[in-house]
Design a protein around this motif. Sequence first.
Motif, PDB file in Angstrom:
ATOM      1  N   ASN A  22      -5.381  -7.792   3.046  1.00 47.12           N
ATOM      2  CA  ASN A  22      -4.229  -7.907   2.150  1.00 47.12           C
ATOM      3  C   ASN A  22      -4.005  -6.616   1.375  1.00 47.12           C
ATOM      4  O   ASN A  22      -3.981  -6.588   0.137  1.00 47.12           O
ATOM      5  N   ALA A  23      -3.852  -5.525   2.116  1.00 47.31           N
ATOM      6  CA  ALA A  23      -3.664  -4.212   1.495  1.00 47.31           C
ATOM      7  C   ALA A  23      -2.475  -3.505   2.125  1.00 47.31           C
ATOM      8  O   ALA A  23      -2.133  -3.753   3.286  1.00 47.31           O
ATOM      9  N   PRO A  24      -1.845  -2.597   1.390  1.00 50.41           N
ATOM     10  CA  PRO A  24      -0.734  -1.818   1.950  1.00 50.41           C
ATOM     11  C   PRO A  24      -1.248  -0.735   2.897  1.00 50.41           C
ATOM     12  O   PRO A  24      -2.416  -0.324   2.829  1.00 50.41           O
ATOM     13  N   ILE A  25      -0.361  -0.277   3.783  1.00 47.68           N
ATOM     14  CA  ILE A  25      -0.654   0.837   4.689  1.00 47.68           C
ATOM     15  C   ILE A  25       0.279   1.987   4.327  1.00 47.68           C
ATOM     16  O   ILE A  25       1.493   1.799   4.197  1.00 47.68           O
ATOM     17  N   ARG A  26      -0.302   3.189   4.218  1.00 45.31           N
ATOM     18  CA  ARG A  26       0.496   4.376   3.935  1.00 45.31           C
ATOM     19  C   ARG A  26       0.181   5.461   4.953  1.00 45.31           C
ATOM     20  O   ARG A  26      -0.972   5.668   5.320  1.00 45.31           O
ATOM     21  N   ALA A  27       1.212   6.129   5.404  1.00 48.36           N
ATOM     22  CA  ALA A  27       1.099   7.197   6.391  1.00 48.36           C
ATOM     23  C   ALA A  27       2.251   8.151   6.173  1.00 48.36           C
ATOM     24  O   ALA A  27       3.196   7.862   5.422  1.00 48.36           O
ATOM     25  N   ASN A  28       2.213   9.300   6.843  1.00 47.34           N
ATOM     26  CA  ASN A  28       3.335  10.223   6.762  1.00 47.34           C
ATOM     27  C   ASN A  28       4.556   9.663   7.475  1.00 47.34           C
ATOM     28  O   ASN A  28       5.688   9.812   7.016  1.00 47.34           O
ATOM     29  N   ASN A  29       4.337   9.029   8.615  1.00 45.74           N
ATOM     30  CA  ASN A  29       5.418   8.434   9.396  1.00 45.74           C
ATOM     31  C   ASN A  29       5.821   7.098   8.767  1.00 45.74           C
ATOM     32  O   ASN A  29       5.018   6.166   8.738  1.00 45.74           O
ATOM     33  N   PRO A  30       7.045   6.970   8.260  1.00 44.52           N
ATOM     34  CA  PRO A  30       7.443   5.717   7.601  1.00 44.52           C
ATOM     35  C   PRO A  30       7.284   4.485   8.480  1.00 44.52           C
ATOM     36  O   PRO A  30       7.048   3.389   7.968  1.00 44.52           O
ATOM     37  N   SER A  31       7.417   4.640   9.798  1.00 44.28           N
ATOM     38  CA  SER A  31       7.322   3.482  10.683  1.00 44.28           C
ATOM     39  C   SER A  31       5.915   2.892  10.711  1.00 44.28           C
ATOM     40  O   SER A  31       5.734   1.746  11.132  1.00 44.28           O
ATOM     41  N   LEU A  32       4.935   3.658  10.291  1.00 40.79           N
ATOM     42  CA  LEU A  32       3.563   3.155  10.254  1.00 40.79           C
ATOM     43  C   LEU A  32       3.203   2.513   8.925  1.00 40.79           C
ATOM     44  O   LEU A  32       2.155   1.879   8.807  1.00 40.79           O
ATOM     45  N   CYS A  33       4.080   2.684   7.916  1.00 42.35           N
ATOM     46  CA  CYS A  33       3.779   2.157   6.582  1.00 42.35           C
ATOM     47  C   CYS A  33       4.068   0.658   6.521  1.00 42.35           C
ATOM     48  O   CYS A  33       4.931   0.136   7.226  1.00 42.35           O
ATOM     49  N   HIS A  34       3.332  -0.016   5.631  1.00 43.28           N
ATOM     50  CA  HIS A  34       3.542  -1.447   5.405  1.00 43.28           C
ATOM     51  C   HIS A  34       3.260  -1.721   3.926  1.00 43.28           C
ATOM     52  O   HIS A  34       2.125  -1.575   3.465  1.00 43.28           O
ATOM     53  N   ASN A  35       4.317  -2.070   3.196  1.00 46.73           N
ATOM     54  CA  ASN A  35       4.200  -2.335   1.766  1.00 46.73           C
ATOM     55  C   ASN A  35       3.675  -1.130   0.975  1.00 46.73           C
ATOM     56  O   ASN A  35       3.029  -1.295  -0.064  1.00 46.73           O
ATOM     57  N   GLY A  36       3.943   0.064   1.485  1.00 50.56           N
ATOM     58  CA  GLY A  36       3.511   1.266   0.793  1.00 50.56           C
ATOM     59  C   GLY A  36       4.440   2.417   1.131  1.00 50.56           C
ATOM     60  O   GLY A  36       5.033   2.465   2.213  1.00 50.56           O
ATOM     61  N   ALA A  37       4.556   3.382   0.224  1.00 46.41           N
ATOM     62  CA  ALA A  37       5.449   4.519   0.418  1.00 46.41           C
ATOM     63  C   ALA A  37       4.821   5.535   1.362  1.00 46.41           C
ATOM     64  O   ALA A  37       3.596   5.658   1.436  1.00 46.41           O
ATOM     65  N   PRO A  38       5.647   6.298   2.087  1.00 43.31           N
ATOM     66  CA  PRO A  38       5.108   7.345   2.963  1.00 43.31           C
ATOM     67  C   PRO A  38       4.336   8.403   2.185  1.00 43.31           C
ATOM     68  O   PRO A  38       4.583   8.646   1.006  1.00 43.31           O
ATOM     69  N   LEU A  39       3.404   9.038   2.880  1.00 43.98           N
ATOM     70  CA  LEU A  39       2.584  10.102   2.313  1.00 43.98           C
ATOM     71  C   LEU A  39       3.192  11.446   2.694  1.00 43.98           C
ATOM     72  O   LEU A  39       3.384  11.732   3.874  1.00 43.98           O
ATOM     73  N   THR A  40       3.481  12.263   1.709  1.00 45.46           N
ATOM     74  CA  THR A  40       4.035  13.585   1.954  1.00 45.46           C
ATOM     75  C   THR A  40       3.142  14.634   1.292  1.00 45.46           C
ATOM     76  O   THR A  40       2.174  14.297   0.607  1.00 45.46           O
ATOM     77  N   GLY A  41       3.484  15.897   1.501  1.00 45.93           N
ATOM     78  CA  GLY A  41       2.654  16.973   0.991  1.00 45.93           C
ATOM     79  C   GLY A  41       2.582  17.062  -0.519  1.00 45.93           C
ATOM     80  O   GLY A  41       1.754  17.801  -1.049  1.00 45.93           O
ATOM     81  N   ASP A  42       3.424  16.325  -1.246  1.00 44.47           N
ATOM     82  CA  ASP A  42       3.350  16.333  -2.707  1.00 44.47           C
ATOM     83  C   ASP A  42       2.810  15.013  -3.259  1.00 44.47           C
ATOM     84  O   ASP A  42       2.932  14.730  -4.453  1.00 44.47           O
ATOM     85  N   THR A  43       2.187  14.196  -2.392  1.00 37.83           N
ATOM     86  CA  THR A  43       1.665  12.889  -2.805  1.00 37.83           C
ATOM     87  C   THR A  43       0.216  13.013  -3.265  1.00 37.83           C
ATOM     88  O   THR A  43      -0.586  13.722  -2.660  1.00 37.83           O
ATOM     89  N   THR A  44      -0.113  12.308  -4.337  1.00 39.96           N
ATOM     90  CA  THR A  44      -1.499  12.099  -4.734  1.00 39.96           C
ATOM     91  C   THR A  44      -1.744  10.597  -4.747  1.00 39.96           C
ATOM     92  O   THR A  44      -0.977   9.838  -5.347  1.00 39.96           O
ATOM     93  N   VAL A  45      -2.792  10.167  -4.073  1.00 35.85           N
ATOM     94  CA  VAL A  45      -3.155   8.750  -4.022  1.00 35.85           C
ATOM     95  C   VAL A  45      -4.281   8.529  -5.022  1.00 35.85           C
ATOM     96  O   VAL A  45      -5.331   9.173  -4.946  1.00 35.85           O
ATOM     97  N   SER A  46      -4.058   7.620  -5.957  1.00 39.99           N
ATOM     98  CA  SER A  46      -5.077   7.263  -6.943  1.00 39.99           C
ATOM     99  C   SER A  46      -5.460   5.804  -6.717  1.00 39.99           C
ATOM    100  O   SER A  46      -4.634   4.901  -6.894  1.00 39.99           O
ATOM    101  N   ALA A  47      -6.696   5.582  -6.310  1.00 41.36           N
ATOM    102  CA  ALA A  47      -7.180   4.223  -6.040  1.00 41.36           C
ATOM    103  C   ALA A  47      -8.692   4.278  -5.944  1.00 41.36           C
ATOM    104  O   ALA A  47      -9.278   5.337  -5.697  1.00 41.36           O
TER     105      ALA A  47
END
Length: 272
Positions: free
Chosen positions: A101-126
Amino acid sequence: MSRFPSIGAHAQHPAYGVLRKVTDTASVMLADNPSIMTLDGTNTWILRAPDSVSCIVVDPGPLDEAHLTRVAACGPVATVLITHGHPDHEAGARRFAQLVNAPIRANNPSLCHNGAPLTGDTTVSAAGLRLKVLATPGHTADSICLLLEDDNTTAVLTGDTILGRGTTVVAHPDGKLADYLTSLRLLATLPPNTQALPGHGPELPDVTQIATAYLAHREQRLAQVRTAVEQLGGSPTARQVVEVVYADVDRILWDAAEWSVGAQLEYLRTED
């Protein structure tokens, strides 16, 4: 290009199904999917601060229920991150996200699920951690690396941009050699002794040294491809160039080499 010296009796590999601690905040579990392209298998990384209950999972791996169940047992999982869209890294991601029950994040939006895409200016805090996303296209157009900095160590999860053994295929036409060289130069600027935590193969002590060696290898291959093109004349196919440049390499690797040579030929046409 990945090199896999032996795939015999792979089920006996001692790392399958075992969570191995690599740093204070990073552990790895090896998926049982060995091949010429994946070495011993795909590394699924589990990240958490020492005082965190939850974790981050990077590259759940193939759609292998046993592997996904073992990784899920390391949870609770705050988020799932994908380094790039090859199936050996992400085919199991949707099923894994259901399990935890967790979101998926990737650079390619089609691979994401309930999460925003990852880009070069993204910081993930978790999970008590901060991961800086580095855009590192080249192996694929959507490849990223994840820079992990904590009080005791600096490490970068490199996906297939840098491997723990051998060198990486530039998956032409999606992957571009010009992009890949730029990405390697970026990794070469990271602080000395930044560990490389790759998508395949063992961890490496200094990503800057490896990135520099990769750059030298690519320049050597480009020189060989230029020479082969001159020898063959006209507009040789990637396969014809492989037969010259990789004549001393096991033919089982030629199909993978053809991808990289295709990228090199495109580079020579457009960048030289």
